[in-house]
Design a protein around this motif. Structure first.
Motif, PDB file in Angstrom:
ATOM      1  N   LEU A 146      47.574  31.801  15.384  1.00 42.63           N
ATOM      2  CA  LEU A 146      46.932  31.770  16.698  1.00 42.63           C
ATOM      3  C   LEU A 146      47.555  32.721  17.565  1.00 42.63           C
ATOM      4  O   LEU A 146      48.901  32.337  17.711  1.00 42.63           O
ATOM      5  CB  LEU A 146      46.828  30.421  17.058  1.00 42.63           C
ATOM      6  CG  LEU A 146      45.930  30.495  18.616  1.00 42.63           C
ATOM      7  CD1 LEU A 146      45.245  28.921  18.635  1.00 42.63           C
ATOM      8  CD2 LEU A 146      46.843  30.554  19.695  1.00 42.63           C
ATOM      9  N   THR A 147      47.181  33.580  18.227  1.00 44.23           N
ATOM     10  CA  THR A 147      47.753  34.545  19.176  1.00 44.23           C
ATOM     11  C   THR A 147      47.185  34.477  20.414  1.00 44.23           C
ATOM     12  O   THR A 147      45.729  34.499  20.478  1.00 44.23           O
ATOM     13  CB  THR A 147      47.829  35.897  18.496  1.00 44.23           C
ATOM     14  OG1 THR A 147      46.522  36.350  18.279  1.00 44.23           O
ATOM     15  CG2 THR A 147      48.724  35.978  17.257  1.00 44.23           C
ATOM     16  N   VAL A 148      47.683  34.476  21.342  1.00 44.93           N
ATOM     17  CA  VAL A 148      47.396  34.772  22.851  1.00 44.93           C
ATOM     18  C   VAL A 148      47.745  35.834  23.435  1.00 44.93           C
ATOM     19  O   VAL A 148      49.026  36.149  23.466  1.00 44.93           O
ATOM     20  CB  VAL A 148      47.973  33.444  23.851  1.00 44.93           C
ATOM     21  CG1 VAL A 148      47.362  33.485  25.120  1.00 44.93           C
ATOM     22  CG2 VAL A 148      47.339  32.272  23.280  1.00 44.93           C
ATOM     23  N   VAL A 149      46.948  36.689  23.917  1.00 43.93           N
ATOM     24  CA  VAL A 149      47.656  38.150  24.581  1.00 43.93           C
ATOM     25  C   VAL A 149      47.148  38.015  25.904  1.00 43.93           C
ATOM     26  O   VAL A 149      45.745  37.824  26.121  1.00 43.93           O
ATOM     27  CB  VAL A 149      47.016  39.316  23.769  1.00 43.93           C
ATOM     28  CG1 VAL A 149      47.527  40.578  24.389  1.00 43.93           C
ATOM     29  CG2 VAL A 149      47.494  39.175  22.251  1.00 43.93           C
ATOM     30  N   TRP A 150      48.030  38.317  26.724  1.00 38.47           N
ATOM     31  CA  TRP A 150      47.432  38.842  28.221  1.00 38.47           C
ATOM     32  C   TRP A 150      47.823  40.052  28.737  1.00 38.47           C
ATOM     33  O   TRP A 150      48.982  40.559  28.377  1.00 38.47           O
ATOM     34  CB  TRP A 150      48.323  37.657  29.205  1.00 38.47           C
ATOM     35  CG  TRP A 150      48.192  37.945  30.555  1.00 38.47           C
ATOM     36  CD1 TRP A 150      47.079  37.777  31.484  1.00 38.47           C
ATOM     37  CD2 TRP A 150      49.053  38.806  31.339  1.00 38.47           C
ATOM     38  NE1 TRP A 150      47.477  38.437  32.799  1.00 38.47           N
ATOM     39  CE2 TRP A 150      48.665  38.752  32.665  1.00 38.47           C
ATOM     40  CE3 TRP A 150      50.359  39.416  31.067  1.00 38.47           C
ATOM     41  CZ2 TRP A 150      49.379  39.638  33.725  1.00 38.47           C
ATOM     42  CZ3 TRP A 150      51.026  39.963  32.058  1.00 38.47           C
ATOM     43  CH2 TRP A 150      50.675  39.904  33.417  1.00 38.47           C
ATOM     44  N   VAL A 151      46.979  40.631  29.381  1.00 42.19           N
ATOM     45  CA  VAL A 151      47.336  41.930  29.873  1.00 42.19           C
ATOM     46  C   VAL A 151      46.904  42.016  31.445  1.00 42.19           C
ATOM     47  O   VAL A 151      46.041  41.513  31.992  1.00 42.19           O
ATOM     48  CB  VAL A 151      46.594  42.968  29.355  1.00 42.19           C
ATOM     49  CG1 VAL A 151      46.916  44.464  29.840  1.00 42.19           C
ATOM     50  CG2 VAL A 151      46.790  43.201  27.543  1.00 42.19           C
ATOM     51  N   GLY A 152      47.830  42.525  32.273  1.00 42.62           N
ATOM     52  CA  GLY A 152      47.550  42.695  33.735  1.00 42.62           C
ATOM     53  C   GLY A 152      48.832  43.272  34.419  1.00 42.62           C
ATOM     54  O   GLY A 152      50.027  43.445  33.569  1.00 42.62           O
ATOM     55  N   PHE A 153      48.591  43.028  35.621  1.00 47.64           N
ATOM     56  CA  PHE A 153      49.767  43.777  36.554  1.00 47.64           C
ATOM     57  C   PHE A 153      50.728  42.524  37.089  1.00 47.64           C
ATOM     58  O   PHE A 153      49.930  41.418  37.630  1.00 47.64           O
ATOM     59  CB  PHE A 153      49.374  44.541  37.769  1.00 47.64           C
ATOM     60  CG  PHE A 153      49.095  46.146  37.117  1.00 47.64           C
ATOM     61  CD1 PHE A 153      49.997  46.999  36.639  1.00 47.64           C
ATOM     62  CD2 PHE A 153      47.773  46.520  36.861  1.00 47.64           C
ATOM     63  CE1 PHE A 153      49.811  48.293  36.268  1.00 47.64           C
ATOM     64  CE2 PHE A 153      47.457  47.836  36.385  1.00 47.64           C
ATOM     65  CZ  PHE A 153      48.605  48.560  35.934  1.00 47.64           C
ATOM     66  N   ASP A 154      51.724  42.645  37.166  1.00 45.67           N
ATOM     67  CA  ASP A 154      52.697  41.691  37.930  1.00 45.67           C
ATOM     68  C   ASP A 154      52.119  41.535  39.546  1.00 45.67           C
ATOM     69  O   ASP A 154      52.232  40.373  39.815  1.00 45.67           O
ATOM     70  CB  ASP A 154      54.153  41.969  38.129  1.00 45.67           C
ATOM     71  CG  ASP A 154      54.724  41.977  36.720  1.00 45.67           C
ATOM     72  OD1 ASP A 154      53.961  41.415  35.828  1.00 45.67           O
ATOM     73  OD2 ASP A 154      55.589  42.551  36.414  1.00 45.67           O
ATOM     74  N   ASP A 155      51.834  42.497  40.179  1.00 44.45           N
ATOM     75  CA  ASP A 155      51.441  42.166  41.593  1.00 44.45           C
ATOM     76  C   ASP A 155      49.658  42.001  41.768  1.00 44.45           C
ATOM     77  O   ASP A 155      49.251  42.264  42.774  1.00 44.45           O
ATOM     78  CB  ASP A 155      51.698  43.575  42.210  1.00 44.45           C
ATOM     79  CG  ASP A 155      51.249  44.740  41.858  1.00 44.45           C
ATOM     80  OD1 ASP A 155      50.351  44.502  40.742  1.00 44.45           O
ATOM     81  OD2 ASP A 155      51.424  45.930  42.476  1.00 44.45           O
ATOM     82  N   ASN A 156      49.158  41.623  40.474  1.00 48.81           N
ATOM     83  CA  ASN A 156      47.862  41.109  40.541  1.00 48.81           C
ATOM     84  C   ASN A 156      46.909  42.111  40.967  1.00 48.81           C
ATOM     85  O   ASN A 156      45.637  42.028  41.347  1.00 48.81           O
ATOM     86  CB  ASN A 156      47.720  40.023  41.712  1.00 48.81           C
ATOM     87  CG  ASN A 156      46.521  39.058  41.000  1.00 48.81           C
ATOM     88  OD1 ASN A 156      46.452  38.894  39.949  1.00 48.81           O
ATOM     89  ND2 ASN A 156      45.883  38.275  42.037  1.00 48.81           N
ATOM     90  N   GLN A 157      47.063  43.630  40.594  1.00 48.28           N
ATOM     91  CA  GLN A 157      46.307  44.631  41.053  1.00 48.28           C
ATOM     92  C   GLN A 157      45.097  44.942  39.604  1.00 48.28           C
ATOM     93  O   GLN A 157      45.696  44.413  38.445  1.00 48.28           O
ATOM     94  CB  GLN A 157      46.810  45.936  41.256  1.00 48.28           C
ATOM     95  CG  GLN A 157      47.830  46.210  42.374  1.00 48.28           C
ATOM     96  CD  GLN A 157      46.850  46.067  43.337  1.00 48.28           C
ATOM     97  OE1 GLN A 157      45.853  46.770  43.612  1.00 48.28           O
ATOM     98  NE2 GLN A 157      47.101  45.034  44.418  1.00 48.28           N
ATOM     99  N   PRO A 158      44.260  45.332  39.797  1.00 47.27           N
ATOM    100  CA  PRO A 158      43.129  45.465  38.494  1.00 47.27           C
ATOM    101  C   PRO A 158      43.904  46.310  37.583  1.00 47.27           C
ATOM    102  O   PRO A 158      44.335  47.191  37.854  1.00 47.27           O
ATOM    103  CB  PRO A 158      41.949  45.899  39.086  1.00 47.27           C
ATOM    104  CG  PRO A 158      41.904  45.520  40.713  1.00 47.27           C
ATOM    105  CD  PRO A 158      43.396  45.531  41.085  1.00 47.27           C
ATOM    106  N   VAL A 159      43.301  45.890  36.560  1.00 44.94           N
ATOM    107  CA  VAL A 159      44.172  46.724  35.344  1.00 44.94           C
ATOM    108  C   VAL A 159      43.367  47.965  35.148  1.00 44.94           C
ATOM    109  O   VAL A 159      43.897  49.051  34.996  1.00 44.94           O
ATOM    110  CB  VAL A 159      44.016  45.859  33.843  1.00 44.94           C
ATOM    111  CG1 VAL A 159      44.334  46.872  32.754  1.00 44.94           C
ATOM    112  CG2 VAL A 159      44.538  44.735  34.065  1.00 44.94           C
ATOM    113  N   VAL A 160      42.015  48.173  35.379  1.00 44.12           N
ATOM    114  CA  VAL A 160      41.186  49.254  35.321  1.00 44.12           C
ATOM    115  C   VAL A 160      40.264  49.198  36.602  1.00 44.12           C
ATOM    116  O   VAL A 160      39.793  48.322  37.002  1.00 44.12           O
ATOM    117  CB  VAL A 160      40.313  49.029  34.103  1.00 44.12           C
ATOM    118  CG1 VAL A 160      39.588  50.532  33.999  1.00 44.12           C
ATOM    119  CG2 VAL A 160      41.089  49.010  32.771  1.00 44.12           C
TER     120      VAL A 160
END
Lengths: 83, 214
Positions: A46-60
């Motif tokens: 089982l794998t869990v992946v998270w993508v994002g910015f540390d300062d909570n800005q939108p990724v795209v």
């Protein structure tokens, strides 16, 4: 239901890339794509992946139809970084 | 696509690989580069789960024993097409005559209360609202409710009341209490001239959401 996420849904790119094992998954995003999650699993892993910015800005900046734009962006960024 | 980005910074990522049979952590990635940042996003960061949390809501609903009637999934839509936008019916009972006007909005409101025509996740959320904390803790979901750095108690409490705090869903049971706290705060009037403020006025609102470890 969660198999269809990989077979025809957000994670269909994994099948296109040649991943053939029996697997299921669930994707998730938060408002304005500030967080992008994917949980995928087989009976053995089982794998869990998270993508994002540390300062909570939108990724795209702009969400693309199809739902997988953040994954595309990550792949592009990864490929560009590796080159 | 890269040109459409708002910013040039590189997104961070975290990964956790687990053996589902034993729960052993097989691999963990806490960020892009340990040299640039030693912050382990895989276990320290508190982020909103988004739709990834939905399976746990369904789990709680099924454990509670909720049952969704799915025999008439499109009954409401067909019903709406068949009927005019607004209809008026007159019934005569004895000497009294009653006229009722039914609009599409009122029919929609009636449908939204019907489990057979409501959206599945809405049904699950309603069914699981009391069971969710127990089911969540049983499978190990839930962490102390903390906001991201720079957050303060009022915002965390407001997020919890709206249902978008990072871990609020495990504490759904307390949401009603949080919302009541908001209403109480609104009702509290400002002190008049010469009147001493109430003891609780001027203080930060109390953080109603608390974590009880298993």
């Amino acid at each position: 239901m969660m198999r269809s996420v990989l077979n025809e849904g957000t994670g269909a790119g994994a099948r296109a890339a040649g991943f053939t094992l029996d697997a299921a998954g669930k994707s998730g995003t938060t408002n304005d794509l500030r967080d992008a999650w994917f949980v995928g699993f087989t009976p053995e892993l089982l794998t869990v992946v998270w993508v994002g910015f540390d300062d909570n800005q939108p990724v795209v900046a702009q969400r693309q139809p199809g739902g997988a734009s953040h994954l595309d962006a990550v792949h592009e960024e990864r490929d560009g970084g590796a080159a | 696509m890269l040109a459409r980005r708002k910013r040039k910074g590189r997104a961070q990522a975290a990964l956790l690989a687990v053996d589902p049979r034993t729960g052993e952590i097989l691999a963990m990635v806490g960020g892009r580069s340990y040299n640039q940042s030693q912050y382990n996003r895989a276990i320290v960061a508190r982020r909103q789960p988004g739709s990834v949390f939905k399976p746990f809501v369904y789990l709680a609903a099924f454990e509670r024993g909720g049952r969704r009637r799915t025999q008439r999934p499109h009954a409401g839509v067909a019903d709406q097409r068949r009927r005019p936008r607004s209809s008026r019916s007159t019934t005569r009972r004895g000497s009294r005559r009653t006229t009722t006007t039914t609009t599409a909005r009122s029919r929609g409101a009636a449908r939204s209360r019907c489990p057979a025509t409501s959206e599945p996740f809405t049904w699950a959320r309603r069914s699981a609202s009391t069971r969710l904390p127990k089911s969540g803790r049983r499978v190990g979901v839930g962490t102390p409710p903390k906001g991201f750095p720079g957050d303060h108690a009022r915002r965390v409490r407001a997020d919890a009341a709206r249902g978008c705090a990072g871990v609020h869903a495990v504490h759904q049971r307390r949401r009603g209490a949080v919302a009541q706290g908001h209403r109480r705060d609104r009702r509290r009037r400002a002190p008049r001239r010469g009147e001493r403020p109430a003891a609780s006025q001027g203080r930060a609102p109390r953080h109603h959401v608390s974590w009880s470890p298993t």
